[in-house]
Design a protein around this motif. Structure first.
Motif, mmCIF file in Angstrom:
data_model
loop_
_atom_site.group_PDB
_atom_site.id
_atom_site.type_symbol
_atom_site.label_atom_id
_atom_site.label_comp_id
_atom_site.label_asym_id
_atom_site.label_seq_id
_atom_site.Cartn_x
_atom_site.Cartn_y
_atom_site.Cartn_z
ATOM 1 N N VAL A 126 4.549 -3.021 6.985
ATOM 2 C CA VAL A 126 3.643 -1.889 6.823
ATOM 3 C C VAL A 126 3.699 -1.031 8.088
ATOM 4 O O VAL A 126 3.907 -1.543 9.186
ATOM 5 C CB VAL A 126 2.193 -2.352 6.519
ATOM 6 C CG1 VAL A 126 1.603 -3.118 7.679
ATOM 7 C CG2 VAL A 126 1.319 -1.191 6.114
ATOM 8 N N LYS A 154 2.356 6.683 7.355
ATOM 9 C CA LYS A 154 1.225 5.894 7.862
ATOM 10 C C LYS A 154 0.514 5.166 6.721
ATOM 11 O O LYS A 154 0.276 5.743 5.663
ATOM 12 C CB LYS A 154 0.240 6.801 8.595
ATOM 13 C CG LYS A 154 -0.929 6.045 9.203
ATOM 14 C CD LYS A 154 -1.818 6.981 9.980
ATOM 15 C CE LYS A 154 -3.037 6.440 10.585
ATOM 16 N NZ LYS A 154 -3.397 5.233 10.899
ATOM 17 N N ASP A 155 0.206 3.893 6.962
ATOM 18 C CA ASP A 155 -0.527 3.021 6.035
ATOM 19 C C ASP A 155 0.229 2.727 4.745
ATOM 20 O O ASP A 155 -0.381 2.329 3.747
ATOM 21 C CB ASP A 155 -1.922 3.594 5.724
ATOM 22 C CG ASP A 155 -2.804 3.641 6.955
ATOM 23 O OD1 ASP A 155 -2.684 2.733 7.810
ATOM 24 O OD2 ASP A 155 -3.604 4.588 7.081
ATOM 25 N N CYS A 156 1.521 2.885 4.758
ATOM 26 C CA CYS A 156 2.352 2.543 3.596
ATOM 27 C C CYS A 156 3.221 1.334 3.935
ATOM 28 O O CYS A 156 3.618 1.153 5.085
ATOM 29 C CB CYS A 156 3.238 3.720 3.203
ATOM 30 S SG CYS A 156 2.300 5.142 2.594
ATOM 31 N N ASP A 181 0.833 -1.204 0.000
ATOM 32 C CA ASP A 181 0.000 0.000 0.000
ATOM 33 C C ASP A 181 0.868 1.254 0.000
ATOM 34 O O ASP A 181 1.950 1.280 0.582
ATOM 35 C CB ASP A 181 -0.908 0.023 1.232
ATOM 36 C CG ASP A 181 -1.958 -1.080 1.198
ATOM 37 O OD1 ASP A 181 -2.353 -1.470 0.090
ATOM 38 O OD2 ASP A 181 -2.351 -1.537 2.282
ATOM 39 N N ARG A 183 1.471 1.228 10.419
ATOM 40 C CA ARG A 183 0.082 1.561 10.753
ATOM 41 C C ARG A 183 0.005 2.681 11.794
ATOM 42 O O ARG A 183 -1.070 2.965 12.320
ATOM 43 C CB ARG A 183 -0.636 0.312 11.268
ATOM 44 C CG ARG A 183 -0.772 -0.755 10.200
ATOM 45 C CD ARG A 183 -1.654 -1.885 10.640
ATOM 46 N NE ARG A 183 -1.718 -2.893 9.597
ATOM 47 C CZ ARG A 183 -1.572 -4.186 9.799
ATOM 48 N NH1 ARG A 183 -1.370 -4.654 11.019
ATOM 49 N NH2 ARG A 183 -1.646 -5.031 8.803
#
Length: 115
Positions: free
Chosen positions: A99, A48-50, A20, A101
């Motif tokens: 990832v 964040k979220d990568c 992501d 988060r």
């Protein structure tokens, strides 16, 4: 030899290994400088979220050293939390992914060595 930070090649990889978001890379050494013994020596920064999608390593292994932040690391299907000072090794023939988060950036030193 000294390479100043401003001389390091910066790049952004989108959907790295089907992960992501995007990953910011700071190349610390070129493939040529790794003398055919490695193919990556870089700082990876995850917002964040990568992350990097789960993928296999064949004929090589990858090391992560967490400089700052906290990540969710998947090692052969098992997810764990990694944080500052932790080291991961994805051995030849195994799989991993990572990832972020959290709100804080996850910053990792990554190195891929060839078999």
């Amino acid at each position: 030899m000294i390479r100043k930070n401003i001389e390091c090649k910066q790049s952004v990889k989108v959907a790295m290994r089907d992960g992501d978001g995007q990953v910011e890379l700071t190349e610390l050494a070129t493939k040529e400088e790794l003398m055919e013994k490695g193919r990556l020596f870089s700082i990876l920064t995850f917002k964040k979220d990568c992350g990097i999608g789960i993928h296999d390593h064949v004929g090589e292994q990858e090391y992560f050293y967490v400089i700052s932040g906290k990540g969710h690391y998947t090692d052969d299907g098992v997810e764990s939390i990694i944080e500052k000072g932790d080291v991961t090794i994805c051995f030849d023939g195994h799989s991993h992914g990572i990832v972020n988060r959290e709100e804080e950036d996850l910053v990792v030193l990554a190195s891929i060595l060839l078999k």
